[in-house]
Design a protein around this motif. Structure first.
Motif, PDB file in Angstrom:
ATOM      1  N   UNK A 388      36.486  43.153  42.475  1.00  0.00           N
ATOM      2  CA  UNK A 388      37.773  43.331  41.801  1.00  0.00           C
ATOM      3  C   UNK A 388      38.073  42.164  40.875  1.00  0.00           C
ATOM      4  N   UNK A 389      37.739  40.963  41.305  1.00  0.00           N
ATOM      5  CA  UNK A 389      37.975  39.796  40.463  1.00  0.00           C
ATOM      6  C   UNK A 389      37.099  39.819  39.215  1.00  0.00           C
ATOM      7  N   UNK A 390      35.842  40.204  39.356  1.00  0.00           N
ATOM      8  CA  UNK A 390      34.944  40.242  38.214  1.00  0.00           C
ATOM      9  C   UNK A 390      35.338  41.309  37.203  1.00  0.00           C
ATOM     10  N   UNK A 393      39.633  40.148  36.429  1.00  0.00           N
ATOM     11  CA  UNK A 393      40.082  38.787  36.219  1.00  0.00           C
ATOM     12  C   UNK A 393      40.618  38.144  37.488  1.00  0.00           C
ATOM     13  N   UNK A 394      40.757  36.819  37.437  1.00  0.00           N
ATOM     14  CA  UNK A 394      41.221  36.053  38.603  1.00  0.00           C
ATOM     15  C   UNK A 394      42.665  36.362  38.970  1.00  0.00           C
ATOM     16  N   UNK A 399      48.048  39.423  42.114  1.00  0.00           N
ATOM     17  CA  UNK A 399      48.963  40.480  41.713  1.00  0.00           C
ATOM     18  C   UNK A 399      49.644  41.082  42.938  1.00  0.00           C
ATOM     19  N   UNK A 400      50.875  41.579  42.747  1.00  0.00           N
ATOM     20  CA  UNK A 400      51.634  42.116  43.878  1.00  0.00           C
ATOM     21  C   UNK A 400      50.946  43.332  44.487  1.00  0.00           C
TER      22      UNK A 400
END
Length: 643
Positions: A388-390, A393-394, A399-400
């Motif tokens: 998910x990060x890749x 983004x970081x 995120x909520x």
């Protein structure tokens, strides 16, 4: 004209004719143009007066200078010329010093004595030092750690380091401190009679002690922008391990006959206070079930790998970088100290509160009438979070929506333990996910019983055990139809309930941890990789984009976990296999499942069946069937005729 008027006997006209006015105008303009150069010179002279006065006064002030021997950060002496201490400069002089800079007014010249030169020759065996007359560090050997005295000692023992944070050799009998403030000349700082340690900060508290109050010279050299950045980072993280860190919930149960209490502990990832708080919560609550914010892919790193080994890795990484393998200049090394310490601390000293809670959970004896101990790994898999990060983004991880989904997963795991019949459940989660986990527990039918800070527990104003006992005495009233609300809210049967490990699995992990403690040396835990080579010439002719691999790169390709600057340090593959880390986490989990010591499912009934020992019974039946098959096969072989 006047003559004509006199001849005619009439008064003469005194008004000027147009020709006369034009001539007068031209004459006046000429006088102005003639005077303009003189005015310019006068204005320039007036503007030059303050400048001449300033520089004349500054040059006229020649304070008496004295030679003073000073030690540089590497312990070498040099001469500087200073104004006499008894003569204070005038206020205007102090303003000039602040404006021009003290460095330009100080005449530094390096003059080493023969004794210093002899000392430099003695300490030139790989120890970082400053070149005479230069501010460039001599590179330490990047293929070895010059700070570690003996790499053959056990990694569980205290690592003996030869240099301090500024690169100066530690003499026999000298003591070092890990909480000395950030200073330009670190060895000159008197901090309880101890010198500054090159070891990594072992907790957030040590990091704050080092960099919260740097000395005045470091503020001047580094700049207030850099110092303010460190201050903001410290301010943002202070108090996260204290405020509303413990929350107790009461749940009436599925049918109201077996209520449960859930204690939620919020921890900060690198805080030593959070580690002690998590262990204390487990000690006072004495739960039969524990949930930690880990997943099955992280149990080797956080539950099998000993805490002493993470400290050794952090110290080895930090001390290797103190040898300046990158060849930075002196000021860059001091500015990089913060990054070196923070990176080593975050890599290896984070999330230790979960390990502290599990260790305390294993030491607690089982109470009479309690169910067998169960450990729940309630977080989302680390590989999914990394994917998910890749992709997004970081910022996606903060995120909520992402935090709400993770909070729901943790609440689902807690409610899965409570629905199995455990009367006391403790959950250890990150302080960032505490609000979302609390929200989902309240939606599932839990009632908040008490909320207090970590300081309340430490001071004795609140007791976790007393709050749990009071919640058991006055459980929330059960309402018809309320028992299965949690399953619909938390999507039981549709999403994973998490991963669960029983007592046998926990004991097996403890035995593996003890084996690693007794048999692993520093050289078995970490090694230094050769520097990667890039084929610069091939890049010029045909290489575009990323660098082309040079000769020997494939032979020296890391097979374990690479980390630190430019991935120059590595945990060997054999250690990763023994600890069940990285690529071997899947094999380790499958071994636990095959032994009936772990399970991961979406069905709450399957968790109940597994918790009641159903898996052990099934494995025993399968083993008996295999033994019967072996008996029949051996009998058939014995009845065959021998040709």
């Amino acid at each position: 004209n006047g003559h004509t008027a006199q001849a005619l006997g009439v008064p003469a006209c005194t008004a000027p004719c147009p020709r006369t006015a034009m001539e007068r105008s031209r004459a006046a303009r000429g006088r102005y143009l003639d005077a303009r150069p003189r005015r310019a010179v006068l204005l320039f002279a007036v503007a030059l007066v303050p400048l001449v006065l300033h520089w004349s006064v500054r040059l006229a002030y020649t304070p008496p200078w004295v030679d003073k021997w000073t030690y540089d950060p590497m312990g070498m002496r040099y001469k500087t010329m200073h104004p006499q201490a008894s003569m204070d400069p005038a206020p205007w002089m102090m303003k000039t010093i602040r404006k021009v800079g003290a460095a330009r007014l100080m005449r530094r010249r390096v003059e080493y004595t023969p004794e210093d030169l002899e000392r430099m020759r003695e300490t030139a065996s790989g120890i970082c030092r400053e070149k005479p007359g230069s501010t460039e560090f001599i590179m330490g050997r990047d293929d070895s750690n010059i700070a570690v005295e003996d790499v053959t000692q056990l990694a569980s023992e205290k690592m003996s380091l030869l240099i301090d944070r500024s690169g100066k050799r530690i003499l026999p009998g000298e003591e070092v401190s890990g909480t000395a403030p950030f200073a330009l000349r670190d060895e000159l700082l008197e901090h309880g009679g101890k010198r500054s340690s090159v070891a990594s900060p072992q907790s957030w508290e040590e990091f704050v002690a080092r960099y919260e109050n740097p000395d005045a010279m470091m503020k001047i050299k580094a700049g207030m922008t850099f110092i303010d950045k460190i201050g903001r980072m410290i301010t943002e993280n202070n108090g996260k391990d204290d405020y509303r860190a413990i929350q107790n919930f009461a749940w009436p149960g599925q049918d109201g006959t077996r209520p449960a209490t859930i204690t939620l502990v919020g921890v900060q990832d690198t805080s030593a206070r959070s580690r002690s708080l998590a262990a204390r919560a487990v000690y006072e609550a004495q739960p039969s079930a524990l949930m930690v914010q880990l997943c099955r892919e992280r149990i080797g790193r956080h539950l099998v790998m000993p805490e002493q080994h993470t400290a050794a890795l952090a110290n080895f990484q930090r001390s290797w970088e103190a040898g300046n393998p990158g060849g930075l200049d002196l000021m860059a090394v001091y500015l990089q100290m913060v990054n070196y310490d923070h990176e080593a601390m975050m890599n290896w000293r984070g999330d230790l509160a979960f390990q502290a809670a599990v260790d305390e959970f294993m030491q607690q004896p089982r109470q009479e009438g309690d169910m067998p101990k169960v450990l729940a790994l309630g977080d989302v898999r680390a590989s999914r979070l990394e994917l998910l990060r890749q992709q997004n983004g970081n910022a996606t991880l903060r995120d909520y929506t992402t935090q709400s989904a993770r909070g729901k997963q943790l609440a689902r795991s807690l409610m899965g333990l409570a629905s199995m019949g455990h009367r006391t459940v403790v959950g250890v989660v990150s302080e960032e996910l505490m609000p979302t986990v609390t929200t989902w527990l309240e939606r599932a039918g839990c009632r908040v019983n008490s909320i207090f800070d970590a300081s309340d527990v430490e001071s004795g104003r609140e007791s976790i055990g007393d709050d749990i006992r009071s919640a058991r005495k006055t459980p929330p009233k059960f309402k018809p139809g309320q028992g299965l609300v949690y399953s619909g809210v938390l999507n039981f049967g549709q999403s994973s309930l998490g991963a669960y490990i029983n007592e046998a699995g926990l004991e097996m992990m403890q035995r593996r941890k003890q084996r690693l403690l007794q048999m692993t040396r520093i050289k078995d835990l970490v090694r230094i990789l050769p520097a990667r080579k890039d084929w610069k010439v091939a890049q010029l002719y045909g290489g575009t984009g990323s660098s082309l691999p040079g000769p020997g790169n494939e032979r020296n390709k890391p097979t374990g976990k690479a980390f630190a600057r430019n991935n120059r340090l590595e945990i060997p593959e054999h250690y990763l296999r023994d600890a069940g880390m990285q690529d071997f986490s899947g094999q380790f989990w499958e071994a636990l499942k095959e032994a009936g010591q772990a399970i991961e499912t979406r069905d709450a009934d399957e968790v109940l069946w597994w918790g009641a020992g159903g898996m052990e019974t099934t494995l025993a039946e399968e083993e008996e069937e295999e033994n019967d098959d072996d008996v029949f096969a051996s009998a058939a072989r014995s009845s065959r005729p021998v040709w």
